[in-house]
Design a protein around this motif. Structure first.
Motif, PDB file in Angstrom:
ATOM      1  N   HIS A  37      77.286  55.583  55.784  1.00 29.52           N
ATOM      2  CA  HIS A  37      77.349  54.276  56.425  1.00 29.52           C
ATOM      3  C   HIS A  37      76.968  53.170  55.441  1.00 29.52           C
ATOM      4  N   ILE A  57      73.585  60.860  60.946  1.00 29.20           N
ATOM      5  CA  ILE A  57      74.428  60.079  61.862  1.00 29.20           C
ATOM      6  C   ILE A  57      75.800  60.752  61.857  1.00 29.20           C
ATOM      7  N   THR A  61      80.182  57.954  64.853  1.00 34.12           N
ATOM      8  CA  THR A  61      79.286  56.792  64.922  1.00 34.12           C
ATOM      9  C   THR A  61      79.402  55.945  63.650  1.00 34.12           C
ATOM     10  N   LYS A  64      82.655  54.040  63.856  1.00 40.45           N
ATOM     11  CA  LYS A  64      82.580  52.937  64.824  1.00 40.45           C
ATOM     12  C   LYS A  64      81.774  51.770  64.271  1.00 40.45           C
ATOM     13  N   ARG A  65      80.691  52.083  63.558  1.00 37.29           N
ATOM     14  CA  ARG A  65      79.871  50.999  62.974  1.00 37.29           C
ATOM     15  C   ARG A  65      80.638  50.232  61.910  1.00 37.29           C
TER      16      ARG A  65
END
Ligand code: CA
Length: 220
Positions: A37, A57, A61, A64-65
């Motif tokens: 991320h 994570i 997710t 999507k972030r």
């Protein structure tokens, strides 16, 4: 072109990174969702290969972030073969393509090439600019049909410029897309690669746009 590989299985991660490097990409590897991320949020990747089952994570997710933060790079997700709803969820979360494990490296490379050229608005695996042709399937470069031999770095610079032909590309942008994160970067070396490429390409193709960068165009 610079690729982020997100994969927590060390063997597969190193196979992916070796295959991508061999095919002329600069590669960063993240082994968990948190690092993935962070990297995807901060570094300008041309594409991401994202495993969905990740420690810390999960891949959905992370994806999507990124999408919520308008990180729009093409993302190819790696899913479990039996898990069809993972594919649906991944595509709905913003993935551009998927590949079920186990997969053939050739297929992953082909799908990645397709994502990269679509992101640049190109339809063919052979990218052309005037007399210059880059065959993205095998990394061959020809000028008016004659093979041109390039070093790994010259190839990376040319591949980025060919994918962004007619646009002005700054030295910083080129630097960020031809080196992996842990590489000792020096934007002055970009000038050296440009100088060498100019000697190998038809005259006038790589234009210097004063104060802004370089632009690859076919001379009229
Ligand atoms: Ca995994």
């Amino acid at each position: 072109m610079r690729i982020l590989v997100v994969e927590d299985e060390p063997t597969l991660a190193s196979q992916l990174s070796a295959a991508l490097e061999e095919n002329g990409y600069a590669v960063d590897v993240a082994g968990n969702g948190r690092d993935a991320h962070h990297l995807g949020d901060n570094e300008p990747y041309d594409a991401v290969v994202l495993d969905l089952g990740l420690p810390e994570i999960d891949g959905i997710t992370v994806l999507k972030r990124w999408r919520a933060a308008s990180r729009n790079m093409p993302v190819l997700i790696l899913t479990a073969r039996s898990n069809w709803h993972e594919k649906v969820e991944g595509i709905d979360a913003g993935a551009d393509d998927y590949l079920a494990k186990p997969f053939r490296m050739e297929e992953l490379l082909a799908r990645l090439r397709a994502l990269l050229r679509r992101a640049s608005g190109l339809a063919s695996a052979e990218i052309r600019c005037g007399d210059v042709m880059l065959d993205t399937r095998n990394g061959r470069v020809t000028v008016a049909g004659q093979a041109v031999s390039l070093t790994a770095h010259e190839f990376k610079v040319l591949a980025y410029l060919m994918h962004h032909q007619r646009s002005v590309v700054s030295r910083t942008e080129l630097t960020e897309h031809i080196y992996a994160q842990d590489f000792d970067r020096d934007s002055n070396t970009v000038e050296v690669f440009i100088g060498r490429l100019r000697k190998k390409l038809p005259p006038g193709m790589i234009e210097t746009v004063r104060g802004l960068g370089y632009r690859l165009t076919a001379p009229a």
